[in-house]
Scaffold this active site. Structure first.
Site, PDB file in Angstrom:
ATOM      1  CB  CYS A 151      32.798  49.702   4.083  1.00  0.00           C
ATOM      2  SG  CYS A 151      32.053  49.715   5.703  1.00  0.00           S
ATOM      3  CB  CYS A 175      34.655  47.591   7.073  1.00  0.00           C
ATOM      4  SG  CYS A 175      32.987  47.212   6.509  1.00  0.00           S
ATOM      5  NE  ARG A 228      41.702  59.158  -2.284  1.00  0.00           N
ATOM      6  CZ  ARG A 228      41.954  59.660  -3.489  1.00  0.00           C
ATOM      7  NH1 ARG A 228      42.950  59.178  -4.199  1.00  0.00           N
ATOM      8  NH2 ARG A 228      41.230  60.627  -3.991  1.00  0.00           N
ATOM      9  CG  HIS A 248      26.893  59.662   9.105  1.00  0.00           C
ATOM     10  ND1 HIS A 248      27.959  58.788   9.172  1.00  0.00           N
ATOM     11  CD2 HIS A 248      26.581  59.977  10.370  1.00  0.00           C
ATOM     12  CE1 HIS A 248      28.266  58.592  10.434  1.00  0.00           C
ATOM     13  NE2 HIS A 248      27.458  59.297  11.186  1.00  0.00           N
ATOM     14  CE  LYS A 299      23.922  69.894   3.160  1.00  0.00           C
ATOM     15  NZ  LYS A 299      23.928  70.538   4.472  1.00  0.00           N
ATOM     16  CB  VAL A 353      31.111  63.842   4.054  1.00  0.00           C
ATOM     17  CG1 VAL A 353      31.743  62.467   4.234  1.00  0.00           C
ATOM     18  CG2 VAL A 353      29.590  63.715   4.011  1.00  0.00           C
ATOM     19  CG  ASN A 354      35.618  66.129   2.132  1.00  0.00           C
ATOM     20  OD1 ASN A 354      35.436  64.942   1.928  1.00  0.00           O
ATOM     21  ND2 ASN A 354      35.676  67.031   1.155  1.00  0.00           N
TER      22      ASN A 354
HETATM   23  P1  FAD Z   1      36.401  61.511  -1.295  1.00  0.00           P
HETATM   24  O1  FAD Z   1      35.749  62.223  -0.175  1.00  0.00           O
HETATM   25  O2  FAD Z   1      35.846  60.208  -1.675  1.00  0.00           O
HETATM   26  O3  FAD Z   1      36.350  62.478  -2.538  1.00  0.00           O
HETATM   27  C1  FAD Z   1      36.669  62.044  -3.844  1.00  0.00           C
HETATM   28  C2  FAD Z   1      37.188  63.190  -4.648  1.00  0.00           C
HETATM   29  O4  FAD Z   1      36.168  64.160  -4.826  1.00  0.00           O
HETATM   30  C3  FAD Z   1      38.329  63.961  -3.995  1.00  0.00           C
HETATM   31  O5  FAD Z   1      39.546  63.331  -4.271  1.00  0.00           O
HETATM   32  C4  FAD Z   1      38.221  65.305  -4.656  1.00  0.00           C
HETATM   33  O6  FAD Z   1      38.818  65.270  -5.954  1.00  0.00           O
HETATM   34  C5  FAD Z   1      36.729  65.474  -4.858  1.00  0.00           C
HETATM   35  N1  FAD Z   1      36.082  66.242  -3.801  1.00  0.00           N
HETATM   36  C6  FAD Z   1      36.405  66.309  -2.490  1.00  0.00           C
HETATM   37  N2  FAD Z   1      35.555  67.117  -1.849  1.00  0.00           N
HETATM   38  C7  FAD Z   1      34.670  67.569  -2.760  1.00  0.00           C
HETATM   39  C8  FAD Z   1      33.560  68.449  -2.705  1.00  0.00           C
HETATM   40  N3  FAD Z   1      33.195  69.036  -1.569  1.00  0.00           N
HETATM   41  N4  FAD Z   1      32.868  68.667  -3.832  1.00  0.00           N
HETATM   42  C9  FAD Z   1      33.223  68.097  -4.980  1.00  0.00           C
HETATM   43  N5  FAD Z   1      34.287  67.276  -5.100  1.00  0.00           N
HETATM   44  C10 FAD Z   1      34.994  67.010  -4.002  1.00  0.00           C
HETATM   45  N6  FAD Z   1      33.129  57.302   4.994  1.00  0.00           N
HETATM   46  C11 FAD Z   1      33.086  57.172   6.326  1.00  0.00           C
HETATM   47  O7  FAD Z   1      34.073  56.726   6.929  1.00  0.00           O
HETATM   48  N7  FAD Z   1      31.977  57.573   7.051  1.00  0.00           N
HETATM   49  C12 FAD Z   1      30.870  58.069   6.436  1.00  0.00           C
HETATM   50  O8  FAD Z   1      29.873  58.385   7.076  1.00  0.00           O
HETATM   51  C13 FAD Z   1      30.889  58.187   5.021  1.00  0.00           C
HETATM   52  N8  FAD Z   1      29.795  58.657   4.339  1.00  0.00           N
HETATM   53  C14 FAD Z   1      29.803  58.656   2.975  1.00  0.00           C
HETATM   54  C15 FAD Z   1      28.652  59.043   2.275  1.00  0.00           C
HETATM   55  C16 FAD Z   1      28.621  58.990   0.894  1.00  0.00           C
HETATM   56  C17 FAD Z   1      27.370  59.401   0.172  1.00  0.00           C
HETATM   57  C18 FAD Z   1      29.758  58.558   0.168  1.00  0.00           C
HETATM   58  C19 FAD Z   1      29.726  58.466  -1.340  1.00  0.00           C
HETATM   59  C20 FAD Z   1      30.905  58.182   0.840  1.00  0.00           C
HETATM   60  C21 FAD Z   1      30.941  58.225   2.245  1.00  0.00           C
HETATM   61  N9  FAD Z   1      32.083  57.855   2.955  1.00  0.00           N
HETATM   62  C22 FAD Z   1      32.049  57.783   4.325  1.00  0.00           C
HETATM   63  C23 FAD Z   1      33.355  57.626   2.253  1.00  0.00           C
HETATM   64  C24 FAD Z   1      34.215  58.889   2.266  1.00  0.00           C
HETATM   65  O9  FAD Z   1      33.411  60.048   2.060  1.00  0.00           O
HETATM   66  C25 FAD Z   1      35.250  58.886   1.155  1.00  0.00           C
HETATM   67  O10 FAD Z   1      34.623  58.647  -0.074  1.00  0.00           O
HETATM   68  C26 FAD Z   1      36.349  57.859   1.328  1.00  0.00           C
HETATM   69  O11 FAD Z   1      36.922  57.992   2.611  1.00  0.00           O
HETATM   70  C27 FAD Z   1      37.456  58.061   0.274  1.00  0.00           C
HETATM   71  O12 FAD Z   1      38.002  59.347   0.430  1.00  0.00           O
HETATM   72  P2  FAD Z   1      38.824  60.121  -0.654  1.00  0.00           P
HETATM   73  O13 FAD Z   1      40.059  60.623  -0.034  1.00  0.00           O
HETATM   74  O14 FAD Z   1      39.006  59.302  -1.869  1.00  0.00           O
HETATM   75  O15 FAD Z   1      37.930  61.413  -1.012  1.00  0.00           O
END
Ligand code: FAD
Length: 528
Positions: free
Chosen positions: A42, A45, A380, A436, A461, A465-466
């Site tokens: 999270c 967290c 992740r 969010h 969306k 977030v990214n």
């Molecule tokens: P992630 O963002 O989890 O993406 C996973 C994979 O999806 C990427 O490795 C890539 O292969 C693919 N991807 C990336 N961008 C896209 C795109 N635009 N379209 C399609 N595929 C894509 N974390 C917070 O700290 N604050 C928040 O407010 C927050 N809100 C969230 C809301 C939701 C609904 C979710 C599911 C998660 C949220 N998170 C939030 C967690 C954060 O978005 C990431 O999931 C977490 O930080 C892990 O990041 P990651 O590097 O694995 O990539």
């Protein structure tokens, strides 16, 4: 596994608890406890961990009266424990009174959302002060102010130790903080007094509050003038007086409990970033069904409706292997056959776990991250898999537009998105994320008119977030938050970049998403 004790390590001055040690720690303890139930995936967290660590360090001398601990609800071994404690959102903070001998879920931390160190310290003091006598930690000093007659007798009786008296207003916490700071120190007793007796104030030469007065072991006394009457300065001053010494800790709980703590790097699997892995989707589904939903004892009302819709969508659209689809089908049929308005989640778990023995039905029962594996065990994992899961579902809905036609959801182009929205709102353990996401959904989700638009809406969306999370502590340095897909994955997706702004060719993006999240392309490597 998501990785135990990942956010906190052995060097932190707090107890890292797990399913076995939490009971041992909080039950019949001579001190009270304040626990943070968190989830290592999270983001909120992760962001809060430095504050919690700093708080634990700040009050580490209060240890005989109150101990600080953490428990990771994302660790598989702890799923059941967090459920027993009724924890469904992260982080959750609970107080446990000293000498508790019956199972209790503790008392929620009550002070709005302000969890700055100073506020938490004051909430701890209020908790200790209002605890009934039978559950007051023995080591906790009397936090009430002393009376004028007690002050007079302290000034005349000979003591073998120092007595510091802090004169302060009723609402000031300085006196109580300093009292707790000094409980592990010998030869020092700290009291507080209200500035109500003008005659005494005059006699002691106290013109304003807070003021700190010191009575020496030899009976001489006077105002402390060397430092200001503020918590940190005063505590350090008192600790440094001649013959004031720190007692050794009465127990070694920390060192024992933190033995297996680790914050280590994770060995990376060799994987292909241009691929979607079934192991990630199935691990995410396992976590949804056996951990996140299982935190809820019963499902009813909005939660039950959301669960049913989600299962319908999974059963119709999850791009899974036959043994997983069989499980989803069984679940779907069971739900349809149960017209109850309240379902105990244990019944669902029973079905998910026990029916697996029947041949042909199986869902992995542990997490195995591949494309979602973080470079550290707390990064992740689950939230990554949830994004991937919902992207896959929107893509499947656009490939099979009639799939939901005969279900309760109907052929609604927003069906997947609205179900995702409810899932995040009702169940996703990360509160901040849910807030969010709901804000984004409220703004534009209703404008989605076709399944293709739903695919693009979620992509857009997710990129928003990214963008917001780029540089946040939850970002994995090995997987920086980028606008996705990057040009090495899809160069045609990127239009001309003018003036530094990114432009997209959305038709190409749509084709790319349909390919990337399409069923044919999913890699089975590393899947159980
Ligand atoms: P992630 O963002 O989890 O993406 C996973 C994979 O999806 C990427 O490795 C890539 O292969 C693919 N991807 C990336 N961008 C896209 C795109 N635009 N379209 C399609 N595929 C894509 N974390 C917070 O700290 N604050 C928040 O407010 C927050 N809100 C969230 C809301 C939701 C609904 C979710 C599911 C998660 C949220 N998170 C939030 C967690 C954060 O978005 C990431 O999931 C977490 O930080 C892990 O990041 P990651 O590097 O694995 O990539």
């Amino acid at each position: 596994s998501v990785g135990a004790e990942a956010l906190y390590g052995p060097a932190d001055p707090l107890s890292i608890l797990n399913k076995e040690s939490v009971t041992r720690a909080v039950f019949n303890s001579s001190s009270a406890w304040l626990l943070e139930f968190y989830s290592s995936w999270c983001g909120h967290c992760i962001n809060y961990a430095p504050t919690w660590r700093a708080l634990a360090r700040d009050v580490s001398d209060w240890d005989p009266a109150i101990k600080i601990g953490v428990l990771d609800c994302a660790e598989e071994d702890n799923y059941g424990t967090c459920k027993d404690f009724g924890v469904t959102l992260y982080p959750t903070f609970r107080f446990f009174k000293a000498f508790t001998t019956e199972f209790t879920q503790g008392e929620n931390y009550k002070a709005g959302n302000d969890r700055e160190i100073q506020t938490v310290r004051q909430v701890i003091i209020d908790f200790l002060q209002t605890s009934p006598a039978q559950s007051k930690p023995q080591a906790c000093p009397t936090l009430e102010p002393i009376s004028s007659s007690e002050i007079s007798s302290l000034l005349t009786q000979k003591q073998s130790h120092y007595t510091a008296i802090i004169f302060e207003s009723e609402e000031s916490y300085v006196g109580r903080e300093v009292m707790l700071d000094l409980i592990r120190y010998s030869n020092m007793v700290v009291r507080r007094a209200l500035p109500s007796d003008k005659a005494i104030l005059e006699k002691l030469g106290i013109g304003s509050v807070p003021s700190c007065y010191l009575i020496q072991p030899n009976g001489s006394h006077g105002l402390i003038k060397e430092v200001k009457c503020l918590r940190a300065q005063l505590s350090s001053h008192l600790k440094a007086l001649p013959n004031v010494r720190k007692r050794l800790p009465s127990d070694t709980a920390h060192s024992g409990l933190n033995k297996d703590a680790q914050q280590g790097d994770v060995a990376m699997k060799e994987f292909d970033r241009s691929k979607l892995y079934m192991a990630d989707l199935e691990s995410g589904l396992h976590y949804v069904l056996r951990a996140e939903l299982a935190n809820h004892r019963t499902l009813e009302g909005e939660k039950l409706k959301t669960f049913k819709d989600f299962v319908t969508i999974l059963y119709k659209l999850f791009p899974g292997r036959p043994h997983v689809m069989k499980l989803l089908e069984t679940l779907q049929e069971w739900l349809v056959s149960m017209p109850l308005d309240k379902i105990p989640y244990d019944a669902i778990l029973d079905l998910v776990n026990n029916r697996m023995r029947i041949s042909g039905i199986f869902l992995t029962n542990h997490t195995q991250w591949v494309g979602c594996r973080g470079s550290k065990s707390h990064l992740r994992g689950y939230p990554c898999s949830l994004w991937k899961l919902f992207h896959s579902l929107t893509v499947q809905a656009s490939v099979k537009p009639d799939a939901l036609a005969n279900t309760a959801l109907g052929a609604d182009p927003q069906a997947v998105l609205q179900t995702m929205r409810s899932y995040i709102r009702e169940f996703f353990g990360c509160r901040e994320c849910a807030k969010h996401f709901e804000a984004m959904a409220k703004e534009t989700m209703d404008s989605v008119r076709t399944p293709d638009q739903a695919v693009l809406w979620l992509w857009r969306k997710h990129n928003a977030v990214n963008n917001r999370l780029s540089g946040a502590p939850s970002e994995d340095p090995k997987f920086p938050k980028v606008q996705w897909p990057t040009s090495d994955l899809c160069s045609a997706c990127h239009g001309q970049t003018g003036g530094g702004t990114q432009s997209w060719n959305e038709n190409e993006v749509l084709s790319f998403l349909k390919r990337y999240y399409g069923k044919q392309e999913i890699s089975l490597e590393f899947a159980d």
